[in-house]
Scaffold this motif. Sequence first.
Motif, PDB file in Angstrom:
ATOM      1  N   ARG A   1     -11.832  87.141  86.657  1.00  0.00           N
ATOM      2  CA  ARG A   1     -13.396  88.061  86.557  1.00  0.00           C
ATOM      3  C   ARG A   1     -14.166  87.549  88.042  1.00  0.00           C
ATOM      4  NH1 ARG A   1     -16.471  89.547  82.647  1.00  0.00           N
ATOM      5  NH2 ARG A   1     -14.868  89.194  80.340  1.00  0.00           N
TER       6      ARG A   1
ATOM      7  N   CYS B   1     -12.823  89.138  70.166  1.00  0.00           N
ATOM      8  CA  CYS B   1     -13.212  91.182  69.480  1.00  0.00           C
ATOM      9  C   CYS B   1     -14.014  90.939  68.955  1.00  0.00           C
ATOM     10  CB  CYS B   1     -11.747  92.113  69.246  1.00  0.00           C
ATOM     11  SG  CYS B   1     -12.040  93.648  69.562  1.00  0.00           S
TER      12      CYS B   1
ATOM     13  N   ALA C   1     -22.140  93.406  71.790  1.00  0.00           N
ATOM     14  CA  ALA C   1     -22.063  94.587  72.652  1.00  0.00           C
ATOM     15  C   ALA C   1     -22.337  94.133  74.139  1.00  0.00           C
ATOM     16  CB  ALA C   1     -23.052  95.825  72.076  1.00  0.00           C
ATOM     17  N   LYS C   2     -22.269  93.296  74.519  1.00  0.00           N
ATOM     18  CA  LYS C   2     -21.957  92.440  76.157  1.00  0.00           C
ATOM     19  C   LYS C   2     -20.484  92.564  76.415  1.00  0.00           C
ATOM     20  CE  LYS C   2     -26.335  90.665  75.993  1.00  0.00           C
ATOM     21  NZ  LYS C   2     -27.070  89.337  76.130  1.00  0.00           N
ATOM     22  N   ASN C   3     -20.276  92.361  77.339  1.00  0.00           N
ATOM     23  CA  ASN C   3     -18.839  92.461  77.754  1.00  0.00           C
ATOM     24  C   ASN C   3     -18.510  91.470  79.358  1.00  0.00           C
ATOM     25  OD1 ASN C   3     -16.175  91.928  79.090  1.00  0.00           O
ATOM     26  ND2 ASN C   3     -15.682  93.973  79.375  1.00  0.00           N
TER      27      ASN C   3
ATOM     28  N   MET D   1     -11.824 103.298  73.390  1.00  0.00           N
ATOM     29  CA  MET D   1     -12.164 101.604  72.652  1.00  0.00           C
ATOM     30  C   MET D   1     -11.255 101.458  71.898  1.00  0.00           C
ATOM     31  SD  MET D   1     -15.693 100.877  70.422  1.00  0.00           S
ATOM     32  CE  MET D   1     -15.166 102.224  69.772  1.00  0.00           C
TER      33      MET D   1
ATOM     34  N   GLU E   1     -17.641  90.094  70.870  1.00  0.00           N
ATOM     35  CA  GLU E   1     -17.633  90.988  71.681  1.00  0.00           C
ATOM     36  C   GLU E   1     -18.339  92.614  70.883  1.00  0.00           C
ATOM     37  OE1 GLU E   1     -14.876  92.157  74.344  1.00  0.00           O
ATOM     38  OE2 GLU E   1     -16.111  93.303  75.593  1.00  0.00           O
ATOM     39  N   GLY E   2     -18.250  92.612  69.982  1.00  0.00           N
ATOM     40  CA  GLY E   2     -18.497  93.584  69.016  1.00  0.00           C
ATOM     41  C   GLY E   2     -19.856  93.760  68.787  1.00  0.00           C
ATOM     42  N   LEU E   3     -19.876  92.381  68.411  1.00  0.00           N
ATOM     43  CA  LEU E   3     -21.350  92.090  67.549  1.00  0.00           C
ATOM     44  C   LEU E   3     -22.222  91.760  68.927  1.00  0.00           C
ATOM     45  CD1 LEU E   3     -20.787  89.134  64.834  1.00  0.00           C
ATOM     46  CD2 LEU E   3     -21.718  91.594  64.471  1.00  0.00           C
TER      47      LEU E   3
END
Lengths: 143, 101
Positions: free
Chosen positions: A137, A84, A91-93, A1, A87-89
């Motif tokens: 993607r 970033c 917790a999904k990508n 990470m 995404e950290g808040l």
Amino acid sequence: MESCYVKTAMSGVAGFGLGGLFGMFMASMAYDTPYHTAGAAVSPISSMPWRQQLSTGFRDMGKRSYSTAKNFGKVGALFSGVECGIEGLRAKNDMGNGIAAGCFTGAILARNAGPQAAAVGCAGFAAFSAAIDAWMRMPKDED
Amino acid sequence: MSFFGLGRPQPTSAEKIAAVENELKMMADMHNRMTRVCSAKCVDKTYRESDLAKGEAVCLDRCSAKFFDVHAKIFDQIQKETTERMAAAGGGGGGGGGFGM
């Protein structure tokens, strides 16, 4: 990470480098207009001596590329840091991180031109980020 | 046969070994469950890249913390109910009145 700070710094440096290259490229295409030296009358660049042409040209290229590099670096660092963090808040990508970060970055970049310009900047940058994310993607074709 | 303490027989070494084995099995089972549940929930199935993304890593952290929490709480609750039941059974068997209603 990887930590968000590392990602922000790396994006800032990469943006700076890319912006510098881009600025150099753009600067080399801008010599069809008369060139103003400090204080003197307007004199086209081709009428100056060879060495002075070169030094003026390089100095101008350096200034332009530095200013473009700073701008690109700021944009890159801001976008990467915000993405970033989101995404950290969450917790999904997924693609929502890039779109939200793009909206925030676009709005920040256009903040001086009023709320409507900020909204347009948000929408534009978010759409750009969504397009790039969607392309990245895409599932790879199995050979 | 002498009793130390309040009269309950001390566990033999075979029982102690069995208890430790059971605890080890429980830990291994919990670990396997946690891995399965959290990776099903948090890790993207398309596996576009081999490194964990930041979102996935944060999700795994939170999932495992909650799993441990839930496991500990349920374990405590089970322990409490087991001791209550044993105390009720022991009290009821010895006396006549007691805790069980």
